[in-house]
Write a protein that holds these residues in place. Structure first.
Motif, mmCIF file in Angstrom:
data_model
loop_
_atom_site.group_PDB
_atom_site.id
_atom_site.type_symbol
_atom_site.label_atom_id
_atom_site.label_comp_id
_atom_site.label_asym_id
_atom_site.label_seq_id
_atom_site.Cartn_x
_atom_site.Cartn_y
_atom_site.Cartn_z
ATOM 1 N N PRO A 57 -8.301 -10.940 -4.002
ATOM 2 C CA PRO A 57 -8.344 -10.308 -2.682
ATOM 3 C C PRO A 57 -8.713 -8.829 -2.774
ATOM 4 O O PRO A 57 -8.136 -8.074 -3.561
ATOM 5 N N GLY A 58 -9.689 -8.427 -1.972
ATOM 6 C CA GLY A 58 -10.159 -7.049 -1.976
ATOM 7 C C GLY A 58 -11.427 -6.861 -2.781
ATOM 8 O O GLY A 58 -12.078 -5.821 -2.684
ATOM 9 N N HIS A 59 -11.812 -7.864 -3.578
ATOM 10 C CA HIS A 59 -13.032 -7.742 -4.369
ATOM 11 C C HIS A 59 -14.239 -8.126 -3.522
ATOM 12 O O HIS A 59 -14.185 -9.069 -2.736
ATOM 13 N N GLY A 60 -15.314 -7.387 -3.696
ATOM 14 C CA GLY A 60 -16.507 -7.663 -2.896
ATOM 15 C C GLY A 60 -16.240 -7.333 -1.437
ATOM 16 O O GLY A 60 -15.753 -6.261 -1.101
ATOM 17 N N ASN A 61 -16.522 -8.278 -0.571
ATOM 18 C CA ASN A 61 -16.335 -8.062 0.861
ATOM 19 C C ASN A 61 -15.047 -8.683 1.381
ATOM 20 O O ASN A 61 -14.834 -8.772 2.594
ATOM 21 N N THR A 62 -14.166 -9.118 0.494
ATOM 22 C CA THR A 62 -12.931 -9.759 0.935
ATOM 23 C C THR A 62 -11.876 -8.723 1.284
ATOM 24 O O THR A 62 -11.902 -7.584 0.813
ATOM 25 N N LYS A 63 -10.909 -9.125 2.094
ATOM 26 C CA LYS A 63 -9.832 -8.229 2.509
ATOM 27 C C LYS A 63 -8.790 -8.099 1.400
ATOM 28 O O LYS A 63 -8.498 -9.059 0.691
ATOM 29 N N GLY A 64 -8.264 -6.893 1.243
ATOM 30 C CA GLY A 64 -7.227 -6.674 0.256
ATOM 31 C C GLY A 64 -5.898 -7.276 0.685
ATOM 32 O O GLY A 64 -5.778 -7.875 1.758
ATOM 33 N N GLU A 65 -4.896 -7.110 -0.152
ATOM 34 C CA GLU A 65 -3.580 -7.693 0.109
ATOM 35 C C GLU A 65 -2.506 -6.621 -0.100
ATOM 36 O O GLU A 65 -2.591 -5.812 -1.029
ATOM 37 N N ASP A 66 -1.517 -6.624 0.748
ATOM 38 C CA ASP A 66 -0.425 -5.665 0.612
ATOM 39 C C ASP A 66 0.392 -5.966 -0.649
ATOM 40 O O ASP A 66 0.592 -7.124 -1.028
ATOM 41 N N GLY A 67 0.879 -4.882 -1.284
ATOM 42 C CA GLY A 67 1.889 -5.040 -2.319
ATOM 43 C C GLY A 67 1.438 -5.670 -3.615
ATOM 44 O O GLY A 67 2.214 -6.394 -4.253
ATOM 45 N N THR A 68 0.207 -5.424 -4.069
ATOM 46 C CA THR A 68 -0.205 -5.970 -5.363
ATOM 47 C C THR A 68 0.658 -5.362 -6.472
ATOM 48 O O THR A 68 1.147 -4.236 -6.371
ATOM 49 N N ALA A 69 0.842 -6.113 -7.543
ATOM 50 C CA ALA A 69 1.665 -5.649 -8.660
ATOM 51 C C ALA A 69 1.131 -4.326 -9.222
ATOM 52 O O ALA A 69 1.897 -3.423 -9.564
ATOM 53 N N HIS A 70 -0.196 -4.229 -9.324
ATOM 54 C CA HIS A 70 -0.845 -3.035 -9.871
ATOM 55 C C HIS A 70 -0.389 -1.779 -9.138
ATOM 56 O O HIS A 70 0.023 -0.780 -9.755
ATOM 57 N N ALA A 71 -0.437 -1.815 -7.806
ATOM 58 C CA ALA A 71 -0.065 -0.650 -7.007
ATOM 59 C C ALA A 71 1.436 -0.408 -7.052
ATOM 60 O O ALA A 71 1.898 0.724 -7.238
ATOM 61 N N GLN A 72 2.216 -1.471 -6.855
ATOM 62 C CA GLN A 72 3.670 -1.303 -6.749
ATOM 63 C C GLN A 72 4.282 -0.804 -8.053
ATOM 64 O O GLN A 72 5.204 0.018 -8.041
ATOM 65 N N GLN A 73 3.786 -1.278 -9.181
ATOM 66 C CA GLN A 73 4.324 -0.831 -10.462
ATOM 67 C C GLN A 73 4.085 0.663 -10.655
ATOM 68 O O GLN A 73 4.973 1.390 -11.117
ATOM 69 N N MET A 74 2.901 1.122 -10.312
ATOM 70 C CA MET A 74 2.585 2.542 -10.519
ATOM 71 C C MET A 74 3.337 3.438 -9.549
ATOM 72 O O MET A 74 3.849 4.500 -9.936
ATOM 73 N N ILE A 75 3.423 3.043 -8.284
ATOM 74 C CA ILE A 75 4.084 3.882 -7.285
ATOM 75 C C ILE A 75 5.577 3.989 -7.571
ATOM 76 O O ILE A 75 6.156 5.087 -7.529
ATOM 77 N N SER A 76 6.221 2.872 -7.862
ATOM 78 C CA SER A 76 7.659 2.912 -8.158
ATOM 79 C C SER A 76 7.925 3.689 -9.445
ATOM 80 O O SER A 76 8.977 4.342 -9.578
ATOM 81 N N TYR A 77 6.989 3.640 -10.377
ATOM 82 C CA TYR A 77 7.105 4.417 -11.619
ATOM 83 C C TYR A 77 7.090 5.913 -11.304
ATOM 84 O O TYR A 77 7.890 6.684 -11.858
#
Length: 399
Positions: A57-77
């Motif tokens: 989700p989010g790649h190319g022309n697709t819509k992204g998704e809330d709360g991906t592990a990638h983002a949440q791990q970095m922000i909480s860190y």
């Protein structure tokens, strides 16, 4: 968030509080952005419309998704790093209010940590249906992604960050996710996988990736004749990443202790030595091994930080090894995981000899029986000097 993590890492290695004080406003400003950006969903703070590079989700022309592990791990860190920095520097010395600290604590407590599991629905590389994987997307199953994709974005918490420890319930799912993805990679992804397999404490698999990284590039991953890493055309991240991975195979310190030889591959077992490696806490570490077993370790403490050491590959158990600080034998405490806490101060030199038994353990039981006093060589004595380690009633003591 990624950039600010390097500021925190620099402090952890150097213990330079003046640097941390200068870095703090940058880290705080980044957090303020996320205070505004995150949205509350069912009591959790989630990063909206996110992406797990470079697929799903989010790649190319697709819509992204809330709360991906990638983002949440970095922000909480980031939020956790800020809390730790405030504890170190003192809130009253920083340009923040009690309301600011309360807000940080609220976001730290309620931000999704990006650590959750799902069952494998697409078997691959020895990972079977029903095995636990670390979730990459909060809502979508792993099957929406590309099978064997070279990016491991949901494993940031394994490496380069440190939320997933070997004792964590997420450790095995993270390793399953790494294995499920496979070994095919190019450029920096190849270097990342060496580090990930080192953190997974699988030196043999890390060595497989190193060999892959050194294959002559023929239009895909590997190296050119001048050893430049091929993405293609060229990606220095791959060169640096493999070097970092080799260091992680030999020494790790991200989890609050220095871990010696955590991922030594079988082909390196025979003999080896390392000098001048840096560990978090501003320690310099030298060590050598033979037949896959660590023989001796020398650690110089440049800042006087708490020193904890683990070495599952020692020639003997660390609780029995002879440990000296500035030439004097010291008693240590060892926890259930085999991690020794060694008392030392700034500029102290610590030596761990895995080839010589301390004798402290050997007399502990006997001294418990009769109340007599023994020195660390196991000799019964009538009295001890100040600062001398001795054993009485089965307990190691320092006068």
């Amino acid at each position: 968030v990624w950039y600010t993590s390097h500021l925190w890492t620099h402090y952890r290695y150097t213990q330079d509080e003046e640097f941390l004080r200068k870095a703090f406003p940058v880290m705080w400003s980044c957090a303020e952005f996320w205070f505004h950006r995150l949205k509350s969903v069912n009591g959790e703070y989630l990063a909206p419309n996110e992406y797990s590079p470079e697929h799903g989700p989010g790649h190319g022309n697709t819509k992204g998704e809330d709360g991906t592990a990638h983002a949440q791990q970095m922000i909480s860190y980031l939020f956790q790093n800020l809390k730790d920095a405030i504890d170190i520097l003192g809130a009253n010395t920083l340009d923040i209010s009690e309301a600011d600290i309360a807000k940080l604590n609220d976001y730290l407590a309620k931000t999704d940590k990006g650590l959750a599991t799902e069952t494998c629905q697409r078997a691959n590389n020895g990972v079977n249906y029903g095995d636990l994987l670390l979730r990459e997307w909060k809502y979508s199953a792993h099957t929406v992604g590309e099978l064997g994709h070279r990016h491991m974005s949901h494993l940031m918490a394994l490496y380069p960050m440190d939320q997933i420890t070997p004792e964590s319930k997420f450790f095995e799912p993270a390793v399953n996710s790494l294995r499920h993805r496979g070994d095919v990679a190019t450029g920096w992804s190849m270097g990342w996988k060496v580090n990930l397999w080192a953190r997974a404490q699988d030196g043999d698999h890390a060595h497989v990736i190193i060999k892959n990284a050194l294959i002559h590039a023929g239009g895909s991953g590997g190296v050119y004749y001048n050893l430049f890493d091929a993405h293609p055309p060229f990606q220095i991240d791959g060169n640096f990443g493999v070097c970092s991975g080799i260091a992680e195979m030999l020494l790790q310190s991200a989890h609050g202790y220095i871990n010696i030889l955590p991922a030594l591959p079988t082909v390196w077992n025979k003999t080896g030595k390392v000098a001048g490696m840096k560990a978090i806490g501003n320690f310099t570490v030298d060590f050598n091994w033979a037949d896959g077993k660590c023989q001796a370790v020398k650690i110089v403490s440049h800042a006087g930080a708490e020193l904890k050491v683990r070495c599952e590959r020692g020639a003997m158990d660390i609780a029995k090894a002879r440990i000296t600080v500035d030439g004097k034998v010291v008693a240590v405490t060892v926890d259930e995981y085999g991690t020794a806490t060694i008392p030392c101060e700034k500029n102290a030199v610590v030596d761990i000899d895995f080839t010589t038994e301390t004798a402290i353990e050997a007399v502990a039981t006997e001294s418990a029986k009769n109340g007599a006093i023994y020195d660390i060589q196991g000799r019964r004595v009538n009295e001890v000097s100040n600062n001398q380690v001795y054993i009485q009633d089965g307990v190691k003591r320092v006068k």
